[in-house]
Write a protein that holds these residues in place. Sequence first.
Motif, mmCIF file in Angstrom:
data_model
loop_
_atom_site.group_PDB
_atom_site.id
_atom_site.type_symbol
_atom_site.label_atom_id
_atom_site.label_comp_id
_atom_site.label_asym_id
_atom_site.label_seq_id
_atom_site.Cartn_x
_atom_site.Cartn_y
_atom_site.Cartn_z
ATOM 1 N N ALA A 102 15.528 6.245 -4.555
ATOM 2 C CA ALA A 102 14.710 6.657 -5.417
ATOM 3 C C ALA A 102 15.192 6.704 -7.015
ATOM 4 C CB ALA A 102 14.017 7.934 -4.979
ATOM 5 N N TRP A 103 16.351 7.393 -7.065
ATOM 6 C CA TRP A 103 17.107 7.101 -8.186
ATOM 7 C C TRP A 103 17.284 5.781 -8.746
ATOM 8 C CZ3 TRP A 103 21.819 5.395 -10.266
ATOM 9 C CH2 TRP A 103 22.058 6.031 -11.423
ATOM 10 N N THR A 104 17.729 4.767 -7.914
ATOM 11 C CA THR A 104 18.023 3.421 -8.405
ATOM 12 C C THR A 104 16.730 2.987 -8.953
ATOM 13 O OG1 THR A 104 19.964 3.460 -7.031
ATOM 14 C CG2 THR A 104 19.065 1.259 -7.822
ATOM 15 N N LYS A 105 15.493 3.020 -8.088
ATOM 16 C CA LYS A 105 14.307 2.238 -8.323
ATOM 17 C C LYS A 105 13.835 2.838 -9.555
ATOM 18 C CE LYS A 105 13.239 0.523 -3.838
ATOM 19 N NZ LYS A 105 12.311 0.416 -2.710
ATOM 20 N N GLY A 106 13.934 4.098 -9.871
ATOM 21 C CA GLY A 106 13.538 4.867 -10.988
ATOM 22 C C GLY A 106 14.095 4.341 -12.155
ATOM 23 N N VAL A 107 15.536 4.283 -12.358
ATOM 24 C CA VAL A 107 16.719 3.836 -13.366
ATOM 25 C C VAL A 107 15.982 2.506 -13.715
ATOM 26 C CG1 VAL A 107 18.621 3.395 -14.114
ATOM 27 C CG2 VAL A 107 18.024 5.478 -12.922
ATOM 28 N N GLN A 108 15.804 1.458 -12.691
ATOM 29 C CA GLN A 108 15.654 -0.108 -12.913
ATOM 30 C C GLN A 108 14.210 -0.142 -13.512
ATOM 31 O OE1 GLN A 108 16.004 -1.496 -8.847
ATOM 32 N NE2 GLN A 108 18.186 -2.075 -9.029
ATOM 33 N N HIS A 109 13.335 0.897 -13.173
ATOM 34 C CA HIS A 109 11.987 0.659 -13.862
ATOM 35 C C HIS A 109 12.112 1.082 -15.350
ATOM 36 C CE1 HIS A 109 7.819 0.694 -12.247
ATOM 37 N NE2 HIS A 109 8.664 -0.302 -11.498
ATOM 38 N N ILE A 110 13.009 2.228 -15.723
ATOM 39 C CA ILE A 110 13.278 2.497 -17.022
ATOM 40 C C ILE A 110 13.814 1.489 -17.772
ATOM 41 C CG2 ILE A 110 14.393 4.286 -18.506
ATOM 42 C CD1 ILE A 110 14.016 6.478 -16.331
ATOM 43 N N GLN A 111 14.832 0.675 -17.373
ATOM 44 C CA GLN A 111 15.624 -0.236 -17.985
ATOM 45 C C GLN A 111 14.573 -1.567 -17.976
ATOM 46 O OE1 GLN A 111 19.211 -0.400 -15.409
ATOM 47 N NE2 GLN A 111 20.044 0.831 -16.933
ATOM 48 N N ALA A 112 13.788 -1.848 -17.145
ATOM 49 C CA ALA A 112 13.222 -2.979 -17.200
ATOM 50 C C ALA A 112 11.923 -3.120 -17.802
ATOM 51 C CB ALA A 112 12.874 -3.622 -15.675
ATOM 52 N N GLY A 113 11.149 -1.801 -17.918
ATOM 53 C CA GLY A 113 9.843 -1.562 -18.528
ATOM 54 C C GLY A 113 9.837 -1.777 -19.924
ATOM 55 N N SER A 114 8.678 -1.919 -20.499
ATOM 56 C CA SER A 114 8.024 -1.629 -21.882
ATOM 57 C C SER A 114 7.617 -0.526 -22.094
ATOM 58 C CB SER A 114 7.165 -2.880 -22.266
ATOM 59 O OG SER A 114 7.615 -3.993 -22.027
ATOM 60 N N ASN A 115 8.245 0.396 -23.010
ATOM 61 C CA ASN A 115 7.751 1.768 -23.624
ATOM 62 C C ASN A 115 6.357 1.619 -24.100
ATOM 63 O OD1 ASN A 115 7.304 4.373 -24.227
ATOM 64 N ND2 ASN A 115 8.948 4.122 -26.137
ATOM 65 N N VAL A 116 5.456 2.421 -23.455
ATOM 66 C CA VAL A 116 4.105 2.476 -23.748
ATOM 67 C C VAL A 116 3.467 3.871 -24.227
ATOM 68 C CG1 VAL A 116 3.222 0.545 -22.380
ATOM 69 C CG2 VAL A 116 3.553 2.654 -21.116
ATOM 70 N N VAL A 117 4.261 4.567 -24.662
ATOM 71 C CA VAL A 117 3.986 5.835 -25.201
ATOM 72 C C VAL A 117 3.296 5.733 -26.595
ATOM 73 C CG1 VAL A 117 4.671 8.071 -26.359
ATOM 74 C CG2 VAL A 117 6.139 7.092 -24.500
ATOM 75 N N GLY A 118 2.049 6.339 -26.425
ATOM 76 C CA GLY A 118 1.297 6.132 -27.710
ATOM 77 C C GLY A 118 1.555 6.887 -28.881
ATOM 78 N N ASN A 119 0.605 7.205 -29.790
ATOM 79 C CA ASN A 119 0.823 8.000 -30.997
ATOM 80 C C ASN A 119 1.255 9.409 -30.626
ATOM 81 O OD1 ASN A 119 0.033 5.603 -32.301
ATOM 82 N ND2 ASN A 119 -1.919 6.116 -32.525
ATOM 83 N N LEU A 120 2.226 9.795 -30.951
ATOM 84 C CA LEU A 120 2.798 11.225 -30.597
ATOM 85 C C LEU A 120 2.653 12.025 -31.842
ATOM 86 C CD1 LEU A 120 4.111 13.195 -28.787
ATOM 87 C CD2 LEU A 120 6.382 12.372 -29.304
#
Length: 421
Positions: free
Chosen positions: A115-133
Amino acid sequence: MRKAMVLLVVATLFGGISSVSYAGTTPKAGGPCTKINQVAVAGGLKFTCSKIGSKLRWDKGEKIKMLPPTPSTSPTPSTSPTPSTSPTPSTSPTPIIPTSFQDLDSHLLGIGYGAWTKGVQHIQAGSNVVGNLKVLVGPNTTVADPNPLDAFSKASLLYYQSQQVKNLYLIEFSKVDTAWAQQQYDALHPRNYDPNAAAHQCHPNNGCIGAAAGVTTSGDGVIIYGQGGIQYPGPNGQPDPRQTNGDVLAHEYTHTIQMVNAPCNSSLGCYGQLPQWLLEGEADWSGLTAASTDSYQSYINFRKFILESIPGSLTKTTFTPDWVNTYLGPNLVFLPNQDNWAYWNANPKYSPDLAYSIGTMATEILVSVKGPEAVMNLYQDVGTGMTFAQSFQKEFGLSWTDALPLIAKVISDEIQQNINN
């Protein structure tokens, strides 16, 4: 139109209040800006609007620390000295990650690692989609985490393929600013509106440390977050790190993703048509992972801290496979606009803490088998009209009826065998 009206009211209430706005514009060093001390984030840099001479200009930008270096596929446990009870000393072989529900029980050590490995891989591979904060800070409040964008970004990346809120409002307040915080919350008025949302994040004697999330009818996320309270001590008197390591912020942001992907038309939204333990367990796992991206050892240590929230009155002998099976729900039927969580809340033998602890362990299993996106897809599927059982079959290739006894046995075995303490 509704969105424009809400923003107008918010602007009126926020006038003269200490606030920070992470705008969605694309600034350029030395370029013109419109409001002194305005903050904008672009290209991994945080720009601040400053007065230079008689004009307002963006500064050179400050690099935002997002993620420390982390191995991409096979992270190595920390080599620093650890207590003798450490579940994964540096000399231990890499745990085997299970690939199906059927081989979970033969690879108990690999569940958390997977679970940790797949989570970290997602964090590293994805594109940040946080909107206007938009960060709104009470006039008498000192925030616990000065860079909330880091935690939000990591949680966002865990589910970067899922729809997320375009605008996110974070209301941070201390006890003296409770009335102010409720005012801001009232103006935004999320669909799961609570007329006492601010007070509910505070304790009569220990100040404010709680947080709650919601989504407005226009699709904006709202997080109200108490600050400055007395932290409840962890195991052996350890200080609680959750307010400063991003865990709480990532947890609450995950709730906004769940909600916006399962909107429906009821006051609660379709997320009330999935198990209560999934809502809190997925959010807790997200916070745990976002706060532990540096190493698997830190994940294990923080996991142990979180899971010890299981009430002390419930001993190991309580958590038999049959008990866990019954708790998770073998024949769950969720109906629109109904209190589907009465199954857990109305049963006196089920402590509210179990939605977080058992829910975290169940989520960890689901992520280890199929990854974080499959778990969030359950909310998206139910939001389109599927039942929980139909969505589970679609996302995991096995019926909930068949998967449940396997999941229940694994959770029971993990507890009995002190897997990762």
